[in-house]
Write a protein that holds these residues in place. Structure first.
Motif, short mmCIF file in Angstrom:
data_model
loop_
_atom_site.label_atom_id
_atom_site.label_comp_id
_atom_site.label_asym_id
_atom_site.label_seq_id
_atom_site.Cartn_x
_atom_site.Cartn_y
_atom_site.Cartn_z
N THR A 229 0.84 -1.20 0.00
CA THR A 229 0.00 0.00 0.00
C THR A 229 0.88 1.25 0.00
OG1 THR A 229 -0.07 -0.07 2.39
CG2 THR A 229 -1.89 -1.08 1.25
N ILE A 262 -4.55 4.63 1.82
CA ILE A 262 -5.20 3.96 2.96
C ILE A 262 -6.10 4.94 3.73
CG2 ILE A 262 -3.42 2.19 3.18
CD1 ILE A 262 -2.40 3.75 5.68
N ASN A 282 -6.25 0.72 -5.48
CA ASN A 282 -5.48 -0.43 -4.99
C ASN A 282 -6.32 -1.21 -3.96
OD1 ASN A 282 -3.82 -1.93 -3.10
ND2 ASN A 282 -2.03 -0.93 -3.99
N ASN A 284 -5.67 -3.52 -1.81
CA ASN A 284 -5.10 -3.66 -0.45
C ASN A 284 -5.23 -2.36 0.33
OD1 ASN A 284 -4.40 -6.29 -0.94
ND2 ASN A 284 -2.35 -5.77 -1.65
N SER A 285 -5.01 -1.23 -0.36
CA SER A 285 -5.15 0.08 0.32
C SER A 285 -6.61 0.30 0.71
CB SER A 285 -4.70 1.22 -0.59
OG SER A 285 -3.36 1.05 -0.94
#
Ligand SMILES: C[S@@+](CC[C@H](N)C(=O)[O-])C[C@H]1O[C@@H](n2cnc3c(N)ncnc32)[C@H](O)[C@@H]1O
Length: 398
Positions: A229, A262, A282, A284-285
């Motif tokens: 991230t 994030i 993204n 995961n972020s």
């Protein structure tokens, strides 16, 4: 020529592709960066140029490293190297020190290199597509000192993975010690990147030891951050950057935070807002941002996953008055700029890591917005890079 008091010039300076300004005084570097911004935006009328915000520490500020493995002839021996590329990008340096990386991360890099040499691991060669070791990616939390690292390999089958990773853990522990002076290792990951690409990280990860994230705090908010991230690399300076954004947010604003990562900016400004909507592509972020909403018990921040070009138009007509932008170096581009022009935000706060793309986007937005102020912020001391916070106002609403 002098640098900051007590600073010696790094052995790699002049060859290494990382630093450009280790040989001049930091104040001189700041003036150069300010001048670059002034020059680029000199044709904009009524624009307020603000003084650059210096980094609290011009040294040892980088809390993330991404170093390629390479090969060099050193003292008549061909050895595996780990470091940045040289200025011409023709070879990977044998890094022995670094004045902009956190010292704990430099120690980790040295331990990883010694370990890889002892294990007889070969660097990946882009031309022949042979070899195993692609990159070391490591991240250290500024607030907790926790460190995770990822060994990026070209294939899945790291030889004797279980024993090799135990030896890696021991090598790192021996190098950084137990005092906490260099930080605390909490996770070792193998990341597999089989693709022939300039992106360091692949999609597949195996946890070799510990856990795959560090705890990081920004203001009163806490985040669990993995390897893949985005996070500002200079956490010492990040609060100043985010406060400049916060200063522009009027009370009870309804804000879209596009390119939110994030969600660090979304959370930072949330106390001043009625609502914040973050947009990030993204996965995961995005997942980390959603977890952080629960973790921090913040009720006025939400996130949408997807590309800004696709998600932003779906928020049309929902009464957002302020747009925060923090795109990658490529900037917004025509499609996103056109969408913004159709949405009628009162104010745009644009955080840019590339003054050239900021200027291009300023021209794209000029039909409806005038550029009110530019504020350079030094997020990347000793390098050519400079961050800028630009504030735009809607010509029809002021
Ligand atoms: C410069 S970072 C900013 C992140 C965040 N604002 C921060 O301060 O940590 C840019 C972010 O935009 C994301 N991104 C890049 N292109 C995107 C796109 N087209 N749509 C949505 N997000 C994108 C990246 O994954 C990255 O997290």
């Amino acid at each position: 020529m002098t640098t900051s008091p007590g600073t010696k010039i790094c052995t790699h300076f002049g060859t290494c592709g990382g630093c450009n300004y280790l040989d001049i005084d930091y104040t001189k570097e700041l003036r150069k960066k300010e001048q670059t911004i002034k020059e680029l935006f000199k044709t904009y009328r009524h624009l307020e140029f603000r003084t650059i915000v210096p980094s609290p520490s011009p040294e040892y500020y980088r809390h993330k490293i991404q170093l390629p493995f390479g090969r060099r002839n050193i003292a008549n021996k061909t050895l595996l190297t780990l470091g940045l590329f040289n200025k011409e990008s023709t070879f990977v340096l044998d890094q022995t020190e670094c004045q902009i990386q956190d010292p704990g991360l430099t120690e980790i890099a040295l331990a990883v290199k010694q370990w890889a040499r002892r294990e007889g691991l070969l660097p990946y060669n882009e031309k022949s597509r042979r070899g195993m070791m692609k990159y070391l990616v490591a991240r250290k939390s500024f607030s907790t000192g926790e460190i995770i690292l990822g060994i990026v390999t070209a294939k899945e089958d790291l030889p004797h993975a279980k024993d090799a990773s135990k030896r890696l853990h021991t090598a790192i522990q021996n190098r950084i010690g137990k005092t906490g002076k260099f930080g605390k290792i909490v996770g070792i990951i193998q990341n597999i990147n089989t693709k022939h690409t300039t992106m360091a990280l692949g999609r597949e990860e195996h946890l070799l030891w510990g856990r795959p994230y560090i705890h990081e705090h920004f203001g009163k908010h806490k985040f669990r951050v993995g390897l893949s991230t985005f996070l500002q690399v200079n956490p010492i300076q990040t609060p100043s950057l985010y406060n400049l954004v916060l200063d522009e947010i009027e009370p009870e604003s309804r804000v879209i935070d596009a390119y939110s990562g994030i969600g660090t900016i979304s959370f930072w400004i949330s106390g001043n807002c009625k609502e914040v909507m973050g947009i990030e592509e993204n996965p995961n972020s995005h997942k980390t941002a959603l977890e952080s909403v629960k973790y921090n018990k913040v009720h006025n921040v939400r996130f949408r996953k997807g590309r800004v070009a696709e998600v932003l138009p779906t928020l049309f007509g929902k009464n957002y008055d302020t747009l925060v932008l923090d795109p990658p170096r490529t900037g917004l581009g025509v499609e996103v700029a056109e969408t913004i022009l159709g949405m009628g935000f009162k104010k745009i706060v644009y955080v840019s890591c590339d003054p050239m793309s900021l200027r291009e986007d300023t021209n794209l937005l000029a039909r409806q917005y005038f550029l009110n102020s530019v504020q350079p912020v030094d997020m990347f001391p000793r390098t050519d890079h400079v961050e800028t916070v630009a504030v735009f106002r809607n010509k029809n609403l002021t």
